[in-house]
Design a protein around this motif. Structure first.
Motif, PDB file in Angstrom:
ATOM      1  N   ARG A   1      42.046  -5.558 -31.094  1.00  0.00           N
ATOM      2  CA  ARG A   1      41.194  -5.074 -29.840  1.00  0.00           C
ATOM      3  C   ARG A   1      40.741  -3.973 -29.992  1.00  0.00           C
ATOM      4  O   ARG A   1      39.646  -3.814 -29.323  1.00  0.00           O
ATOM      5  N   LYS A   4      37.860  -3.859 -32.383  1.00  0.00           N
ATOM      6  CA  LYS A   4      36.494  -4.368 -31.524  1.00  0.00           C
ATOM      7  C   LYS A   4      36.066  -3.423 -30.481  1.00  0.00           C
ATOM      8  O   LYS A   4      34.470  -3.358 -30.253  1.00  0.00           O
ATOM      9  N   SER A   5      36.825  -2.902 -29.974  1.00  0.00           N
ATOM     10  CA  SER A   5      36.394  -2.011 -28.533  1.00  0.00           C
ATOM     11  C   SER A   5      35.525  -0.652 -29.357  1.00  0.00           C
ATOM     12  O   SER A   5      34.765  -0.307 -28.971  1.00  0.00           O
ATOM     13  N   SER A  46      32.264  -1.968 -30.509  1.00  0.00           N
ATOM     14  CA  SER A  46      31.157  -2.134 -29.318  1.00  0.00           C
ATOM     15  C   SER A  46      30.551  -0.932 -28.858  1.00  0.00           C
ATOM     16  O   SER A  46      29.397  -0.761 -28.473  1.00  0.00           O
ATOM     17  N   TYR A  94      27.420  -7.141 -21.374  1.00  0.00           N
ATOM     18  CA  TYR A  94      27.989  -8.087 -22.173  1.00  0.00           C
ATOM     19  C   TYR A  94      28.474  -7.372 -23.449  1.00  0.00           C
ATOM     20  O   TYR A  94      28.271  -7.706 -24.691  1.00  0.00           O
ATOM     21  N   ASN A 142      31.284  -6.313 -24.866  1.00  0.00           N
ATOM     22  CA  ASN A 142      32.274  -6.524 -25.764  1.00  0.00           C
ATOM     23  C   ASN A 142      31.948  -7.749 -26.654  1.00  0.00           C
ATOM     24  O   ASN A 142      31.967  -8.923 -26.462  1.00  0.00           O
ATOM     25  N   GLN A 143      31.372  -7.331 -27.981  1.00  0.00           N
ATOM     26  CA  GLN A 143      30.751  -8.355 -28.636  1.00  0.00           C
ATOM     27  C   GLN A 143      31.655  -9.341 -29.282  1.00  0.00           C
ATOM     28  O   GLN A 143      31.027 -10.443 -29.902  1.00  0.00           O
ATOM     29  N   TYR A 144      32.835  -9.159 -29.504  1.00  0.00           N
ATOM     30  CA  TYR A 144      33.750 -10.214 -29.841  1.00  0.00           C
ATOM     31  C   TYR A 144      34.464 -10.791 -28.920  1.00  0.00           C
ATOM     32  O   TYR A 144      35.640 -11.460 -29.401  1.00  0.00           O
ATOM     33  N   GLU A 145      34.279 -10.804 -27.738  1.00  0.00           N
ATOM     34  CA  GLU A 145      34.975 -11.295 -26.710  1.00  0.00           C
ATOM     35  C   GLU A 145      34.369 -12.726 -26.098  1.00  0.00           C
ATOM     36  O   GLU A 145      33.106 -12.729 -25.587  1.00  0.00           O
ATOM     37  N   GLU A 163      32.291 -12.713 -22.729  1.00  0.00           N
ATOM     38  CA  GLU A 163      31.066 -11.983 -22.479  1.00  0.00           C
ATOM     39  C   GLU A 163      29.944 -12.557 -23.406  1.00  0.00           C
ATOM     40  O   GLU A 163      28.926 -12.556 -23.124  1.00  0.00           O
TER      41      GLU A 163
END
Length: 757
Positions: free
Chosen positions: A40, A43-44, A47, A144, A146-149, A152
């Motif tokens: 997480r 990923k954050s 982003s 949108y 959070n490209q891996y969530e 979104e």
């Protein structure tokens, strides 16, 4: 839908929701939980860094255009301009936050925009090309971001579906679909620049491109005119003369007819086709690595084409899909691999030209090739003919992905139960989006009863953009004004009569057992799952939380036995099997997460490298502009040079030029004043003072005779005037008068260039 199938579907949804909750369990601290936390955070960071890169790329493009204006305009070369303020870092001590009421209103507004993508979809079609980049920054990397969530990402793709659908409806000519430089095409390109797209390009193309550029001297030019010119140059270098019959300047036809040129081109054609084939093979074999979102957009293009143009054949459909996949996504990375951080440094002249030719070949393969502008490219037509069926199959296979609507519904449902939905967003992103919504409100929300209309009315007018230094990033809590947040997932599910309290009790019991097994190492190492033993072990540990859960789950087991949902005699077989399945799923999930972390760490490094590359470009531009400005300042006793990566010499203090006085009548006579709100009887008392405190910056002050203070002052940047002129914006508003942009530029040039000496 029948009652039975509806109940089965609902039971499946309950199962899925609890499984999703188990995957994100924050109460457990095992290897999976630690890996999830690390993933997480990674990923954050990706982003956030992607957004920084997008902003930096805009800054670099801005400076590109400014330097082009500098070179193109003589006055700019004389005066230079001051643009460094555009690149000031944000100072958190300056500026103010919106108050609590405004934060709540903006939280409602951006929750609505995020969860109902149709509003943004319409807005993206309404804005101009000059406005789209700023809006895309907010949409792609914030709203949108959070490209891996999945939630979104799926909401963003829903917006794309709406935008593409409208584009197909409004485009009259099939051949121009998705090809023109429009806000929609800019959106599609920007989407491919997000983390997953960059990761794909690096893993698939990087090795292939690096192998090619190692051969710096490999010249595969096939343009006969260029080959002829290179041949002539080589002969002259070797012999210091030119043989008769080889003129220095020839037409393309003459060059193409030269037998030596033909002999040089023939093996190059063969080698180019071999290289292009190797690229094509790599791309086709990587279909499973193509990000889901990019494949889903391809699927929408195919679906919309079939609906709007039912007579379109497979070739026509594939040309549109290829236009997106190759033209917008793959080919830019092949042509400029350094900009995508696929290679280090910039390719040499010959490899760079080879990469351009490879990209053209792939594009011709995806589209119907036209050789009108570059006839020599027709020599590569066998590559197109030999691979047309392969590429069409690949492009059609790209579209074979499932939809996400059911999982999006679950994601949205889960989102309502979250208490920490926030956007990290800058003040100017909020204010710019607000201003665009107000500007297009009649189209976006014509009904006074629409939620968007109500929210915009409540917030009021959009505040102006704040200076860069004050453009803070804030955490904006998101929540719906109309939907009630889900405080208790179980109660919310039971509100639907098809889900009973015992369904919920069963799921909660299973969920607690999974938590306990993950939390107690000696239990998780055992091969057999014995539910009563697990409950008893937890109830007798020294950890108060585990004790509470152990006692609770023992009572839940007893209650499920009483209503005959489970039976002690068969060892609670059904639940034992489901717990084992959930643990197996979570075990596989840990392996997948570990693998994903390894992959994303490489992506993050690439994005950070790209950030460093952009910053070095920006620093070079800044130094160039500062050098040029200082070198032309006649008040410097010696030239001050600013070097990147070296100590800067302190520039001498610049001299203020002016003020220079101009009467109202003089500016009106010269056609500089084109409109005026000044009463006729007062115009003879009006005059203008123009000052240049630093090169490229001017202050125009409007004065009234007999008064010391100016009625109005305006700060003008030279490059802004030049850009207005380039964009055919002919007037400059000074509140009381409108000035002609080209003529005020001439006046400034004449006045200040003459007086610099």
């Amino acid at each position: 839908m029948s009652t039975t199938s509806s109940r089965t579907s609902k039971r499946y949804s309950v199962n899925a929701l609890y499984s999703m909750a188990a995957e994100q369990d924050v109460e457990v601290e095992d290897d999976l939980a630690r890996a999830q936390k690390r993933l997480r955070e990674l990923k954050s960071r990706i982003s956030a860094q992607s957004k920084k890169n997008f902003v930096l790329e805009r800054d670099v493009r801005y400076l590109d255009s400014r330097i082009a204006l500098l070179i193109a305009n003589r006055m700019a070369l004389d005066e230079k301009q001051e643009v460094e303020s555009t690149f000031e870092d944000t100072d958190s001590s300056e500026g103010t936050f919106p108050d609590d009421r405004k934060m709540q209103q903006y939280g409602n507004l951006f929750f609505l925009l995020q969860t109902e993508p149709r509003h943004i979809a319409v807005l993206c079609r309404l804005v101009s090309l000059t406005e789209i980049d700023t809006l895309l920054q907010t949409v792609m990397f914030t709203l949108y971001g959070n490209q891996y969530e999945s939630r979104e990402e799926h909401l963003l793709l829903t917006m794309f579906q709406s935008v593409l659908s409208a584009q197909f409806e409004t485009t009259l000519d099939f051949n121009s679909l998705l090809r023109a430089n429009t806000p929609v095409s800019r959106m599609m390109t920007t989407y491919t620049r997000r983390g997953p797209g960059q990761s794909y390009l690096k893993s698939v193309l990087s090795e292939r491109i690096n192998n090619l550029i190692e051969h710096k001297e490999l010249n595969l030019e096939i343009n006969p005119l260029k080959v002829y010119q290179q041949m002539i140059k080589k002969i002259e270098e070797d012999t210091n003369s030119l043989p008769q019959g080889l003129p220095r300047a020839v037409t393309p036809d003459v060059a193409a007819a030269n037998t030596d040129v033909q002999a040089m081109i023939a093996p190059r054609i063969k080698m180019l086709m071999e290289i292009a084939n190797s690229f094509l093979n790599t791309i086709i074999e990587s279909i499973d690595q193509v990000p889901y979102g990019i494949r889903w957009i391809c699927k929408q293009i195919r679906s919309l084409t079939k609906r709007k143009y039912p007579d379109a054949n497979e070739f026509a459909i594939c040309s549109l899909i290829g236009g997106f996949f190759f033209l917008r996504f793959v080919n830019p990375a092949i042509v400029t691999p350094q900009a995508y951080m696929l290679i280090e440094g910039i390719p040499g002249t010959h490899p760079r030209r080879t990469l351009t030719l490879i990209a053209k070949m792939l594009q011709n393969l995806a589209n119907k090739p036209s050789y009108a502008k570059e006839e020599y490219m027709s020599m590569l037509n066998p590559f197109v003919e030999n691979n047309k069926q392969r590429i069409n199959k690949f492009l059609m296979d790209l579209c074979e992905v499932g939809d996400f609507y059911e999982s999006l519904e679950m994601d949205q449902y889960m989102a309502l139960s979250k208490k920490d939905l926030v956007l990290n967003i800058t003040l100017n992103e909020i204010y710019n989006t607000h201003a665009l919504l107000i500007q297009h409100e009649e189209v976006l929300a014509p009904s006074e009863k629409s939620h968007l209309h109500i929210l915009l009315d409540d917030i009021g007018p959009a505040p102006p953009q704040v200076p860069r230094k004050e453009n803070k990033t804030i955490e904006l809590p998101l929540f719906s004004r109309w939907e009630t947040p889900i405080r208790d997932l179980a109660s919310a599910l039971m509100s639907d009569s098809s889900v009973t309290q015992y369904d919920i009790l069963y799921m909660e019991t299973k969920s607690i057992f999974v938590q306990l097994i993950r939390s107690i190492p000696r239990i998780s190492e055992q091969k057999q799952i014995d539910l009563p033993t697990i409950a008893e072990t937890a109830a007798t540990t020294k950890d108060a939380t585990l004790v509470r859960k152990g006692i609770k789950v023992k009572e839940m087991l007893r209650e499920l036995e009483e209503v005959q949902i489970m039976d002690r005699e068969d060892g609670y077989r059904l639940m034992t099997e489901e717990v084992a399945q959930e643990l197996a799923h979570l075990g596989n999930l840990r392996e997948k997460i570990t693998e994903e972390i390894r992959s994303l760490e490489a992506v993050y490094k690439t994005i950070c490298d790209h950030n460093n590359y952009l910053r070095s470009q920006l620093d070079s531009y800044k130094a160039y502009l500062q050098n040029v400005r200082q070198q032309t300042s006649t008040d410097l006793t010696s030239t001050s040079v600013v070097k990147v990566g070296d100590k800067e010499k302190k520039p001498a203090k610049m001299k203020v030029l002016g003020p220079y006085k101009f009467s109202y009548a003089q500016l009106e006579r010269d056609g500089i004043i084109v409109e005026s709100n000044v009463p006729d009887n007062r115009r003879q008392n009006i005059y203008f003072n123009i000052t240049s405190p630093i090169p490229g910056t001017f202050i125009i002050a409007l004065h009234y005779k007999g008064r010391d203070a100016a009625i109005l002052e305006m700060d003008l940047k030279l490059d802004d005037l030049l850009e207005k002129q380039q964009d055919n914006v002919m007037s400059l508003d000074l509140e009381y008068v409108q000035l002609n942009v080209p003529k005020i530029l001439q006046l400034l040039n004449k006045t200040f260039a003459k007086r610099k000496t």
